[in-house]
Design a protein around this motif. Sequence first.
Motif: not given
Length: 311
Positions: A144-165
Amino acid sequence: MASIWIAIPTFRRPDQLRHLLETLPGVADRHDVMVLVAENDPVRQEGSAVVRALLADGYGLPVTLLTVAQPGLCAVRNAIADAALEDPAMRFLAMIDDDEWPQPGWLDALLICQAQVGADVVAGPVDSCFVGTAPRWARETLVFRAEQRPWGATGMLWASNNLLVTRRAFEMIARPFFDARFNRSGGEDLDFLTRLHEAGARFGWSPDARVSEWVPVERARLSWVLKRMWRIGCTETLARQKALPGWTGTARLLVRSIAILGLRTAGLATLLLPGARRVDIAGQWVKSWGRLYALAGRGRSRRGAGHYGAL
């Protein structure tokens, strides 16, 4: 002609869908937005009734209502993608689930990140909103914890429940975009993103593109969280197994999974330490067994009806 489509698959969550739709005009007040609601229950059509009622009351955004008779998220996500791609003006497809709602600035944050990074796909964090009083361990656990990453280009994404394609991303891989082999097991979004990653798609992350997700009382229970970790182990392995076909690929995954299980088993000793995140430790161990379950060929037969609304 809308260049930005906001896609919502729905199945028997009329109250949550209404809340999401009522929130959208305040965070997506643009002339170039189309909302696409894909009803996956052709019998009861509770989601369709919500959409029609809002439109009758003068809803603030244009809406396309799509009924998908074939059950399961693979079918409904493919129908969404096909409908959006039929519009030559569509440039971006924003995906959000029917039990979520966007926070202020959500859509703009996704679009800004996409433009500045040149990303084909952009994601953002999902904040859990518990219904009722949840125990402390539930509020702190990894599930239940929100994933934390720095803004910008990133590595692999895991889910589509908040996604812009982007439209370009869909053009990078072959149809069907969401493989029907994952209809009963789940993990269709991970497989979709894995194929995009292998095709060279560029991923971005926007911490300001936040959505909130309802967590009902029955999910804030230890049994549900451990089952969820088991399913994550299964679906991650099924997606990797597809990317590594044949007996050599399975052998590599088996060796890796056994090694991870060994490490997680040894790590159970940390359950005794003061302040240990015991639910996360136990969950990672259960997840390891889920990997082996999938490699044994059992992962795809877990569910019955194939609908996602009961998850």
